[in-house]
Design a protein around this motif. Structure first.
Motif, mmCIF file in Angstrom:
data_model
loop_
_atom_site.group_PDB
_atom_site.id
_atom_site.type_symbol
_atom_site.label_atom_id
_atom_site.label_comp_id
_atom_site.label_asym_id
_atom_site.label_seq_id
_atom_site.Cartn_x
_atom_site.Cartn_y
_atom_site.Cartn_z
ATOM 1 N N LEU A 87 -23.956 7.692 -34.220
ATOM 2 C CA LEU A 87 -24.957 6.797 -33.639
ATOM 3 C C LEU A 87 -24.797 5.414 -34.257
ATOM 4 C CD1 LEU A 87 -27.569 6.258 -32.001
ATOM 5 C CD2 LEU A 87 -28.839 7.078 -34.012
ATOM 6 N N THR A 134 -26.190 -1.473 -30.929
ATOM 7 C CA THR A 134 -25.421 -2.405 -30.105
ATOM 8 C C THR A 134 -24.786 -3.482 -30.983
ATOM 9 O OG1 THR A 134 -26.849 -2.078 -28.170
ATOM 10 C CG2 THR A 134 -25.579 -4.118 -28.266
ATOM 11 N N ALA A 149 -19.497 10.210 -19.780
ATOM 12 C CA ALA A 149 -20.937 10.034 -19.931
ATOM 13 C C ALA A 149 -21.654 11.084 -19.087
ATOM 14 C CB ALA A 149 -21.331 8.626 -19.493
ATOM 15 N N PRO A 167 -24.407 -0.184 -25.160
ATOM 16 C CA PRO A 167 -25.027 1.087 -24.737
ATOM 17 C C PRO A 167 -24.197 1.819 -23.682
ATOM 18 C CG PRO A 167 -26.703 -0.594 -24.955
ATOM 19 C CD PRO A 167 -25.381 -1.285 -25.149
ATOM 20 N N ASP A 196 -21.179 2.227 -23.608
ATOM 21 C CA ASP A 196 -20.068 2.944 -24.238
ATOM 22 C C ASP A 196 -20.485 4.355 -24.674
ATOM 23 O OD1 ASP A 196 -19.178 -0.142 -25.830
ATOM 24 O OD2 ASP A 196 -18.177 0.795 -24.107
ATOM 25 N N THR A 197 -21.765 4.660 -24.560
ATOM 26 C CA THR A 197 -22.263 5.979 -24.945
ATOM 27 C C THR A 197 -21.617 7.054 -24.088
ATOM 28 O OG1 THR A 197 -24.392 5.129 -25.718
ATOM 29 C CG2 THR A 197 -24.313 7.439 -25.033
ATOM 30 N N GLN A 229 -19.191 12.885 -29.964
ATOM 31 C CA GLN A 229 -20.242 12.103 -29.320
ATOM 32 C C GLN A 229 -20.343 10.714 -29.944
ATOM 33 O OE1 GLN A 229 -22.505 12.977 -26.687
ATOM 34 N NE2 GLN A 229 -22.998 10.786 -26.819
ATOM 35 N N THR A 246 -22.909 7.472 -29.538
ATOM 36 C CA THR A 246 -24.160 6.990 -28.970
ATOM 37 C C THR A 246 -24.442 5.587 -29.482
ATOM 38 O OG1 THR A 246 -25.043 9.246 -28.884
ATOM 39 C CG2 THR A 246 -26.618 7.435 -28.672
ATOM 40 N N VAL A 247 -24.625 4.669 -28.540
ATOM 41 C CA VAL A 247 -24.900 3.276 -28.896
ATOM 42 C C VAL A 247 -26.325 2.963 -28.470
ATOM 43 C CG1 VAL A 247 -24.160 0.883 -28.701
ATOM 44 C CG2 VAL A 247 -22.474 2.727 -28.513
ATOM 45 N N SER A 248 -27.160 2.653 -29.435
ATOM 46 C CA SER A 248 -28.554 2.375 -29.135
ATOM 47 C C SER A 248 -28.754 0.888 -28.860
ATOM 48 C CB SER A 248 -29.443 2.807 -30.298
ATOM 49 O OG SER A 248 -29.139 2.057 -31.459
#
Length: 114
Positions: free
Chosen positions: A11, A14, A40, A87, A89-90, A109, A111-113
């Motif tokens: 995780l 951005t 995705a 995001p 890129d998640t 995994q 995850t880009v917040s």
């Protein structure tokens, strides 16, 4: 039987960076090309970047200038440096190797917040 094991996902916010690594059980110079793909939720798996056994690279337009693929023949690894993450890129990122047959890793995994 070829085994590809990805690592380095996680995780990140951005604008952050991650470095993915794919370790191969076979010498990677035996593959004509290796690459990273991503999928995705609800989407098709798509190409992110590939690198041939002579070092030629190819990138999806969406990651050009932000991602960089490299290979380390001595360590039998292929890496994906991901900078300026967004995001969108998640996804689950998969390593792939080609030598007539295609081999896939289990995925990692990212995850880009926002």
């Amino acid at each position: 039987q070829v085994q590809l094991v990805e690592s380095g996902g996680g995780l990140v916010q951005t604008g952050g960076s991650l470095r993915l690594s794919c370790a191969s059980s076979r010498r990677i110079f035996s593959f004509s090309a290796m690459g990273w793909y991503r999928q995705a939720p609800g989407e098709q798996r798509e190409l992110v970047a590939t690198i041939t056994n002579i070092g030629n690279t190819k990138y999806a337009d969406s990651v050009k200038g932000r991602f960089s693929i490299s290979r380390d023949n001595a360590k039998n690894t292929v890496n994906l440096q991901m900078n300026s993450l967004k995001p969108e890129d998640t996804a689950v990122y998969y390593c792939q190797a080609s030598s007539g047959l295609n081999y896939w890793g289990q995925g990692t995994q990212v995850t880009v917040s926002s």
